[in-house]
Design a protein around this motif. Sequence first.
Motif, short mmCIF file in Angstrom:
data_model
loop_
_atom_site.label_atom_id
_atom_site.label_comp_id
_atom_site.label_asym_id
_atom_site.label_seq_id
_atom_site.Cartn_x
_atom_site.Cartn_y
_atom_site.Cartn_z
N SER A 1 0.85 -1.19 0.00
CA SER A 1 0.00 0.00 0.00
C SER A 1 0.88 1.23 0.00
CB SER A 1 -0.88 0.05 1.25
OG SER A 1 -1.69 -1.08 1.36
N LYS B 1 3.76 3.10 -5.84
CA LYS B 1 3.42 1.68 -5.65
C LYS B 1 3.22 0.94 -6.97
CE LYS B 1 -1.51 2.19 -4.60
NZ LYS B 1 -1.56 3.65 -4.65
N ASP C 1 -5.15 -0.33 -1.40
CA ASP C 1 -5.09 0.80 -0.48
C ASP C 1 -5.12 0.32 0.97
OD1 ASP C 1 -7.79 0.04 -0.27
OD2 ASP C 1 -8.44 2.11 0.02
N VAL C 2 -4.91 1.25 1.88
CA VAL C 2 -4.83 0.94 3.31
C VAL C 2 -6.12 0.29 3.80
CG1 VAL C 2 -4.67 2.00 5.60
CG2 VAL C 2 -3.13 2.74 3.78
N ALA D 1 -6.17 -3.24 2.66
CA ALA D 1 -5.12 -4.02 3.32
C ALA D 1 -5.55 -4.46 4.71
CB ALA D 1 -3.83 -3.20 3.41
N GLU E 1 -3.53 8.19 5.25
CA GLU E 1 -2.86 6.90 5.03
C GLU E 1 -1.53 6.83 5.76
OE1 GLU E 1 -4.62 5.69 0.65
OE2 GLU E 1 -2.99 7.14 0.77
#
Length: 192
Positions: free
Chosen positions: A19, A26, A110-111, A114, A162
């Motif tokens: 992420s 990324k 994305d966070v 995840a 994030e």
Amino acid sequence: MSVSHHIVHSQIGRLFILSAPSGAGKTTITNQLRNFGVVRVSVSHTTRLPREGEKNGCQYFFVNRDEFLCMRDSGDFLEWAEVFGNLYGTARSWVETQLAGGTDVLLEIDVQGALQVKKHMPEAELIFVRPPSLNVLEKRLRARGQDKEKSITLRLAAARDELLQASQYDYVIINDDLERAVAEITAVIAGK
């Protein structure tokens, strides 16, 4: 007469999740890992339109909103999220099949996604790629020329949030030098 029994242990693949805030690198890092054959990269489904050069089934499976929601409601996604008005999801069956076959898998998500996966699969190893600073991130977002001013503002606000979640990750890699960042992530995946 004695019979010896051999137990065969199959190697289960490892799941890695990468992420980063939008513009932190990324996708570039993931493409290098894919090209080096370090890990099998999962291809997510999305409702966003393809960017120039993207092909269906390569970077993403591009589907319309109704198709995506049908898949979501059927439990087909390991995780899903809405990001900047677009839906993204990772197909559960593909990931589970790869892992069961001994293949290491990388999810570039994305966070929010995840942390969803980590709840369901606590063995997943989370890797967060952060930019050297928010100023550098803003310069990268502007330099790539893909976003309007409003989108850049939204992406920078999301990046701040994030970055606060990075402490929940197993590894935090600062992408101030692409080659070094790729090498550090490769070492994590190789277990070194």
